[in-house]
Design a protein around this motif. Structure first.
Motif, short mmCIF file in Angstrom:
data_model
loop_
_atom_site.label_atom_id
_atom_site.label_comp_id
_atom_site.label_asym_id
_atom_site.label_seq_id
_atom_site.Cartn_x
_atom_site.Cartn_y
_atom_site.Cartn_z
N ARG A 54 3.03 46.11 4.13
CA ARG A 54 2.90 47.46 3.56
C ARG A 54 2.79 48.51 4.66
NH1 ARG A 54 -1.44 45.53 -1.07
NH2 ARG A 54 0.08 44.37 -2.34
N ARG A 55 2.07 48.18 5.74
CA ARG A 55 2.01 49.13 6.86
C ARG A 55 3.39 49.32 7.48
NH1 ARG A 55 -3.13 46.67 7.68
NH2 ARG A 55 -2.24 45.03 9.00
N TYR A 56 4.15 48.25 7.58
CA TYR A 56 5.50 48.34 8.13
C TYR A 56 6.38 49.25 7.26
CZ TYR A 56 10.35 47.16 8.99
OH TYR A 56 11.70 47.25 9.22
N LEU A 57 6.28 49.11 5.95
CA LEU A 57 7.09 49.94 5.05
C LEU A 57 6.76 51.42 5.21
CD1 LEU A 57 7.10 47.80 1.76
CD2 LEU A 57 8.92 48.00 3.47
N GLN A 58 5.51 51.71 5.52
CA GLN A 58 5.11 53.11 5.70
C GLN A 58 5.48 53.66 7.07
OE1 GLN A 58 0.89 52.95 4.88
NE2 GLN A 58 1.19 53.14 2.65
N SER A 59 5.40 52.81 8.10
CA SER A 59 5.58 53.28 9.47
C SER A 59 6.91 52.91 10.11
CB SER A 59 4.46 52.71 10.35
OG SER A 59 4.61 51.30 10.49
N ALA A 60 7.57 51.86 9.57
CA ALA A 60 8.80 51.30 10.17
C ALA A 60 8.57 50.84 11.61
CB ALA A 60 9.94 52.31 10.11
N ASN A 61 7.33 50.49 11.93
CA ASN A 61 6.98 50.02 13.27
C ASN A 61 7.17 48.51 13.31
OD1 ASN A 61 5.76 49.26 15.69
ND2 ASN A 61 4.26 50.94 15.60
N SER A 62 8.36 48.10 13.70
CA SER A 62 8.68 46.67 13.67
C SER A 62 7.90 45.88 14.72
CB SER A 62 10.18 46.46 13.86
OG SER A 62 10.63 47.04 15.07
N CYS A 63 7.64 46.49 15.89
CA CYS A 63 6.88 45.80 16.94
C CYS A 63 5.46 45.50 16.47
CB CYS A 63 6.85 46.65 18.20
SG CYS A 63 8.45 46.81 19.02
N ARG A 64 4.84 46.44 15.81
CA ARG A 64 3.48 46.22 15.31
C ARG A 64 3.48 45.13 14.25
NH1 ARG A 64 -0.39 50.62 12.12
NH2 ARG A 64 -2.12 49.18 11.73
N PHE A 65 4.43 45.19 13.34
CA PHE A 65 4.50 44.18 12.29
C PHE A 65 4.68 42.79 12.89
CE2 PHE A 65 7.23 41.62 9.44
CZ PHE A 65 6.36 41.48 8.36
N ALA A 66 5.62 42.66 13.81
CA ALA A 66 5.87 41.36 14.44
C ALA A 66 4.62 40.85 15.15
CB ALA A 66 7.04 41.46 15.41
N HIS A 67 3.93 41.74 15.85
CA HIS A 67 2.72 41.34 16.59
C HIS A 67 1.63 40.88 15.62
CE1 HIS A 67 -0.43 41.31 19.61
NE2 HIS A 67 -1.16 42.10 18.83
N GLU A 68 1.42 41.63 14.55
CA GLU A 68 0.37 41.27 13.59
C GLU A 68 0.66 39.93 12.92
OE1 GLU A 68 -1.14 45.75 12.25
OE2 GLU A 68 0.26 44.64 10.97
N VAL A 69 1.91 39.71 12.57
CA VAL A 69 2.27 38.45 11.92
C VAL A 69 2.16 37.30 12.91
CG1 VAL A 69 4.12 37.18 10.78
CG2 VAL A 69 3.73 39.57 10.21
#
Length: 226
Positions: free
Chosen positions: A20-35
């Motif tokens: 959900r944060r990725y959908l709001q921010s489109a920050n793929s690096c953050r999403f990948a890191h969190e996962v």
């Protein structure tokens, strides 16, 4: 309560929250890191196969960023998911993993071949494609790009073999099935062309160009029967 019972719920919450944060921010690096901090590929593959819709979308996206060749078949299956959002994300991730499924040097060589093929420079792409396959014979997308070279040069026999080699290494490569159908159609083998398109659409039911090809072949077959 047993920690083994609660862990999957915690992991699922982290994945959907990151998505959900990725959908709001489109920050793929953050999403990948969190996962990557919380999940193994095996857990993501399990969620892709059995999770609820949002989990499947998130898992498909994460595998496209973090996955390797071990996830290609699972992403290929997800291209026919009941949810269109999952299908779209899985398709993007499937193609991304296919392209990078090699050593960095071979990946760069593939991108060069793809650039030449995209520009219709099939003769220029042929030699580097052949060299790439010699160096990385298991690289499915390299076989696909070589097939595109031969197809563009109208050497249909070699193109057919190259598409088949691609499919030998990746049976979910629906674009190779679609192009193989075109070759078979040109050779007058309508039954096998139709069979290839059926495989293509089983993998990717949203590929309208393949559906149009199938209708064209069926019309031609009906005309032949008259």
């Amino acid at each position: 309560m047993d920690a083994n019972v609660t862990t999957p719920l915690v992991h699922t919450t982290r994945l959907t929250a990151a998505y959900r944060r990725y959908l709001q921010s489109a920050n793929s690096c953050r999403f990948a890191h969190e996962v990557d901090e919380s999940y193994t590929s095996a857990t993501l593959l399990s969620l892709l196969a059995r999770g609820v819709v949002e989990q499947r979308r998130a898992a498909a996206l994460a595998l496209g960023m973090l996955g390797d060749r071990k996830c290609i078949d699972s992403l290929g299956r997800a291209i026919s998911d009941t949810d269109r959002g999952v299908r779209l994300v899985a398709d993007d991730s499937f193609r991304a993993v296919l392209v990078r499924d090699a050593a960095p040097l071979h990946h760069q060589q593939l991108l060069r071949v793809m650039h030449l093929n995209d520009g219709g420079e099939y003769a220029a792409a042929l030699s580097p494609a052949l060299i790439l396959i010699d160096q990385a014979p298991m690289y499915a997308e390299a076989h696909h790009q070589l097939a595109i070279c031969w197809h563009g040069l109208e050497d249909f026999a070699r193109a057919e073999r190259a598409y088949q080699n691609c499919l030998w290494h990746c049976r979910f490569h629906y674009l190779a099935w679609q192009s193989l159908a075109k070759i078979r159609y040109l050779n007058g083998n309508l039954e096998k062309a139709l069979q290839a398109l059926d495989y293509c659409l089983d993998i990717n039911p949203d590929l309208e160009t393949a559906r149009m090809q199938r209708r064209q072949i069926r019309r031609r077959m009906r005309q032949s029967d008259v």
